[in-house]
Design an enzyme around this catalytic site. Sequence first.
Site, mmCIF file in Angstrom:
data_model
loop_
_atom_site.group_PDB
_atom_site.id
_atom_site.type_symbol
_atom_site.label_atom_id
_atom_site.label_comp_id
_atom_site.label_asym_id
_atom_site.label_seq_id
_atom_site.Cartn_x
_atom_site.Cartn_y
_atom_site.Cartn_z
ATOM 1 N N HIS A 120 -49.467 162.519 54.047
ATOM 2 C CA HIS A 120 -48.647 163.097 52.987
ATOM 3 C C HIS A 120 -47.184 162.675 53.068
ATOM 4 O O HIS A 120 -46.317 163.288 52.428
ATOM 5 C CB HIS A 120 -48.746 164.629 53.010
ATOM 6 C CG HIS A 120 -48.716 165.250 51.654
ATOM 7 N ND1 HIS A 120 -47.565 165.762 51.091
ATOM 8 C CD2 HIS A 120 -49.677 165.433 50.731
ATOM 9 C CE1 HIS A 120 -47.826 166.244 49.894
ATOM 10 N NE2 HIS A 120 -49.097 166.064 49.644
ATOM 11 N N ASP A 181 -45.399 174.841 51.267
ATOM 12 C CA ASP A 181 -45.989 175.174 49.971
ATOM 13 C C ASP A 181 -47.401 174.610 49.820
ATOM 14 O O ASP A 181 -48.195 175.135 49.047
ATOM 15 C CB ASP A 181 -45.105 174.640 48.833
ATOM 16 C CG ASP A 181 -43.856 175.479 48.645
ATOM 17 O OD1 ASP A 181 -43.905 176.689 48.920
ATOM 18 O OD2 ASP A 181 -42.821 174.926 48.229
ATOM 19 N N GLU A 292 -38.418 181.818 46.369
ATOM 20 C CA GLU A 292 -38.182 180.439 45.956
ATOM 21 C C GLU A 292 -37.599 180.463 44.547
ATOM 22 O O GLU A 292 -37.191 181.519 44.046
ATOM 23 C CB GLU A 292 -39.464 179.598 46.018
ATOM 24 C CG GLU A 292 -39.890 179.227 47.431
ATOM 25 C CD GLU A 292 -40.868 178.079 47.488
ATOM 26 O OE1 GLU A 292 -41.098 177.429 46.440
ATOM 27 O OE2 GLU A 292 -41.421 177.815 48.580
#
Length: 519
Positions: A120, A181, A292
């Site tokens: 990632h 997240d 957030e």
Amino acid sequence: MVNFPKQKDLIFRILIVILVSGSIQRENLCSNHPFAISTLSTPPLDSSILHLSLKMLDLEGHLNFDNISHAAKDFGNICHYLPSAILHPKSVTDISTTIKYIYDLGPSSGLTVAARGHGHSIEGQALAHQGVIVNMESLSGKNMDFHTGNAPYVDVSGGELWINILQESLEKGLTPKSWTDYLHLTVGGTLSNAGVSGQAFKHGPQINNVYQLEVVTGTGNVVNCSENQNADLFYGVLGGLGQFGIITKARIALEPAPIMVRWIRVLYSDFETFTSDQEHVISSPDSFDYVEGFVIINRTGKTLFCLEIAKYSYRHQDSESINQIIDAELSKLNYIPSTLFESEVSYVGFLDRVHISGMKLREKGLWDVPHPWLNLLIPKRSIHDFAQQVFGKILTDTSNGPILIYPVDKSKWEKTSMVTPDENIFYLVAFLSSAIPSSTGKDGLQHILKQNKRILNFCRKARLGVKQYLPHYHSQERWKDHFGPQWETFSRKKSTYDPLAILAPGQRIFTRAGRSQQQ
């Protein structure tokens, strides 16, 4: 260690060093990157020599030299370069043996090693041109060792996915304290960076919720480290971008798990009011459990700001008291009243919501596209200047992907290798863009990369004190500027734990001994 008779082993090593000496190619790590630096190359390493060398290793797992093209790219899909082999370890010893062998070959081989979790990374940080990729997920699925009590924790493989840890820990009524997240990432991958999400204001990032690590250094040594044992390596590896060792095991702090989550979103039209409310919420850690926010810029140029907050519920009978707390806290905020949106979801459903969105993108063929993400840490003193210039001037809409923005408290970020702005309160601003590969317009890769460059140039010229999160630079001088006064310590640890600069070459911080790099 290599399983040879000593004399044959010595002869073989000498032959390998002679054969590969001077034959290493230093190729630009992101050859198709519009802003990459070109480099001159010497002839490439003879792959047959490398294969013969590595095939002689005595491993429980195996090395794969074919069907390795998937390891030539990452989630960013911007950088592409091929490794020579992929190690699929069955034990920590396999990783140690491989690195020790490459280290013992000395500087002349020029071989590098990169740990790859779920792939990632964005700018090729987990890639290794002509080197060895360690498939860390080969170590996942091992038994997780849970310890309950006053300070519960779980020992897990560095290649384990966070989603698997969540599912296993919930069966015991427990959960890790801090998250990212996206949960389909490996433990070693996020701990090598920071691991930041909406819980960071309360618990700090994931790197500050670890009790102990097992690490394989750049010399092949397996080292256990913690706050009280080999602390120099422990704090170096956490947030250390893979430069000092590969995380093969971690002891993760746990806490009692919630059952349900009250998920709330409200909108603002005024940035100053929005940030004031965000800062108020993080200053009251007993009010909400998650904070957030994101920016919405429509094609007419109008900008709205969304505050996203959540309150955890630990028992079904707590519903009434939770409602009272939420109503009291919301009354202190100055959002647009008509925009209040509330829902109740399961704890797992809340934490894994990004993965669900990702699955929908996969179905539409929009997952394996370039992702030129830009993640910034911006001190509180500069956030309004930043917003004024970037939201609406440099950016004209947010159709290419979400823009996250939320503050954190530096007091929760302890002494690791991670670099943060020099202010107690700073904002994480993440431009999570996706590019259409065939497009030459505003949704094309080159346009978004140029846009990112404009943002970075503005931050630099305006001296906003901004630091990159998941940083990537193409010269050591830029890295020195990034680390600032921490550079000397960072460089010293590299010399101590990875003296030949074998590990994590895709970060482009240090040059592998035996290779040359044009800055």
